[in-house]
Design an enzyme around this catalytic site. Structure first.
Site, PDB file in Angstrom:
ATOM      1  N   ARG A  97       0.648  -1.134   0.004  1.00 16.51           N
ATOM      2  CA  ARG A  97       0.134   0.082  -0.150  1.00 16.51           C
ATOM      3  C   ARG A  97       0.944   1.195  -0.004  1.00 16.51           C
ATOM      4  O   ARG A  97       0.257   2.476  -0.566  1.00 16.51           O
ATOM      5  CB  ARG A  97      -0.885  -0.053   1.281  1.00 16.51           C
ATOM      6  CG  ARG A  97      -2.012   0.973   1.302  1.00 16.51           C
ATOM      7  CD  ARG A  97      -3.107   0.762   2.245  1.00 16.51           C
ATOM      8  NE  ARG A  97      -4.146   1.796   2.334  1.00 16.51           N
ATOM      9  CZ  ARG A  97      -4.386   2.708   3.293  1.00 16.51           C
ATOM     10  NH1 ARG A  97      -3.490   3.170   4.067  1.00 16.51           N
ATOM     11  NH2 ARG A  97      -5.316   3.455   2.955  1.00 16.51           N
ATOM     12  N   ILE A 123      -7.566   7.578  -0.545  1.00 14.15           N
ATOM     13  CA  ILE A 123      -7.495   5.796  -0.765  1.00 14.15           C
ATOM     14  C   ILE A 123      -8.367   5.577   0.717  1.00 14.15           C
ATOM     15  O   ILE A 123      -7.953   6.061   1.478  1.00 14.15           O
ATOM     16  CB  ILE A 123      -6.054   5.411  -0.741  1.00 14.15           C
ATOM     17  CG1 ILE A 123      -5.978   3.856  -0.788  1.00 14.15           C
ATOM     18  CG2 ILE A 123      -5.087   5.773   0.365  1.00 14.15           C
ATOM     19  CD1 ILE A 123      -4.582   3.492  -1.080  1.00 14.15           C
ATOM     20  N   SER A 124      -9.229   4.695   0.383  1.00 15.70           N
ATOM     21  CA  SER A 124     -10.107   4.099   1.465  1.00 15.70           C
ATOM     22  C   SER A 124      -9.071   3.301   2.768  1.00 15.70           C
ATOM     23  O   SER A 124      -7.840   2.886   2.239  1.00 15.70           O
ATOM     24  CB  SER A 124     -11.167   2.955   1.202  1.00 15.70           C
ATOM     25  OG  SER A 124     -11.865   3.690   0.373  1.00 15.70           O
ATOM     26  N   LYS A 125      -9.563   3.294   4.079  1.00 15.78           N
ATOM     27  CA  LYS A 125      -8.647   2.721   4.981  1.00 15.78           C
ATOM     28  C   LYS A 125      -8.642   1.012   4.565  1.00 15.78           C
ATOM     29  O   LYS A 125      -9.712   0.609   4.160  1.00 15.78           O
ATOM     30  CB  LYS A 125      -9.174   3.173   6.432  1.00 15.78           C
ATOM     31  CG  LYS A 125     -10.430   2.785   6.629  1.00 15.78           C
ATOM     32  CD  LYS A 125     -10.885   3.538   8.028  1.00 15.78           C
ATOM     33  CE  LYS A 125     -12.421   3.242   8.361  1.00 15.78           C
ATOM     34  NZ  LYS A 125     -12.514   3.722   9.775  1.00 15.78           N
ATOM     35  N   PHE A 269     -17.368   7.634   1.651  1.00 16.95           N
ATOM     36  CA  PHE A 269     -16.596   7.471   0.334  1.00 16.95           C
ATOM     37  C   PHE A 269     -16.694   8.871  -0.017  1.00 16.95           C
ATOM     38  O   PHE A 269     -17.687   9.592   0.071  1.00 16.95           O
ATOM     39  CB  PHE A 269     -17.294   6.532  -0.413  1.00 16.95           C
ATOM     40  CG  PHE A 269     -16.647   4.917   0.018  1.00 16.95           C
ATOM     41  CD1 PHE A 269     -15.648   4.406  -0.692  1.00 16.95           C
ATOM     42  CD2 PHE A 269     -17.273   4.384   1.037  1.00 16.95           C
ATOM     43  CE1 PHE A 269     -15.219   3.088  -0.583  1.00 16.95           C
ATOM     44  CE2 PHE A 269     -16.745   2.928   1.331  1.00 16.95           C
ATOM     45  CZ  PHE A 269     -15.848   2.459   0.511  1.00 16.95           C
TER      46      PHE A 269
END
Ligand code: SAH
Length: 277
Positions: A97, A123-125, A269
């Protein structure tokens, strides 16, 4: 839609709307959240969370050899939070990541936090990414077939999907991020991943039908094109706005009896927008 890599070029003809009556909106009656399978929205920070100090930064290389250990720790935490699919956990342990975020943020890459990726996007967790992938893989013993991702962003989730599916089509509407993802993914040489520049609201008919569709941006409703492009037996996972003004994760299964929608936990989101910029 513009495409900028293989296969083919330009959008195909749109399949006729087969299920015009399906609104996939959260304002329909009877769509209660299903907390039984939900994981907490707000991740609890534990003492096992990899800290910035645990990540070794080496000149020119970003994160050094320690990143594998830090990812393994992240994977253990994800498993303890309920992510159960072994392929998802394996992919989360493999995909680096830290290579998908700015080097200034690399030390935070394995904390359970969303991070900016430019152009106002995030970027999502990791816990949310793993949760959504786990939902896609649920009950499957074989790899997924063709998958459509809406919102390539920095390309991190696309790289994970490429480990789980035979073919991945990932669409991004912002040229700057589409190009950034291409650059981030270049060295991984994922032959089954196709990056597309276009408006994901209309899906990608050329690759349809899809065994799975996953969206990383939330709209007022699930666009009809997505459910039209979902294969029988396929599953869609997307954030959708709720009448109360927040967002929830929604799963739509294409069953023999029709489309079945389940509303899960609340999520945060970036908005689903139309048009290519
Ligand atoms: N999965 C991504 C998350 C990116 S954030 C990652 O791993 O980085 C969500 C992305 O969805 C943003 O980049 C945003 O530009 C994109 N997006 C929003 N609406 C879109 C649309 N209609 N079509 C394609 N991409 C869209």
């Amino acid at each position: 839609m513009n495409r900028s890599n293989k296969p083919g070029s330009g959008p195909g003809s749109f399949p006729p709307a087969k299920r015009p009556g399906f609104p996939a909106r959260l304002d329909s009656a009877g769509l209660a959240p299903a907390p039984a399978t939900a994981v907490p929205t707000r991740a609890v920070r534990s003492s096992r969370t990899p800290s910035a100090a645990a990540v070794q930064i080496t000149a020119g290389q970003g994160i050094g050899l320690d990143s594998q250990a830090v990812r393994a720790s992240m994977v253990r935490k994800l498993a303890s939070q309920g992510v159960s699919d072994s392929q998802v956990l394996k992919a989360m342990g493999q995909v680096e990541r830290h290579r998908f975020v700015d080097s200034a943020l690399a030390a935070q890459a394995y904390e359970d936090t969303s991070l900016p990726i430019g152009l106002g996007q995030t970027i999502s967790k990791p816990s949310v990414v793993a949760r959504m992938l786990d939902l896609l893989m649920q009950g499957r013993t074989q790899p997924l077939g063709r998958v459509l991702e809406i919102g390539t962003g920095c390309g991190y989730q696309a790289a994970l999907l490429a480990q789980l599916a035979t073919e991945v089509y990932s669409i991004e509407r912002l040229r700057g991020l589409h190009e950034k993802a291409r650059e981030n993914l270049r060295t991984l040489r994922l032959a089954n991943l196709h990056l597309l520049l276009g408006d994901g609201m209309v899906g990608y008919p050329k690759g349809a039908p899809y065994a799975a569709i996953i969206a990383a941006a939330g709209g007022q409703a699930v666009p009809p094109a997505w459910t039209e492009q979902l294969a029988p037996g396929g599953r869609l996972v997307a954030p959708v706005h709720t009448p109360g003004g927040s967002q929830a994760l929604v799963v739509i299964d294409h069953t023999p009896g029709g489309l079945r929608q389940t509303v899960l936990e609340s999520v945060h989101f970036v908005p689903l927008m139309s048009g290519v910029v």
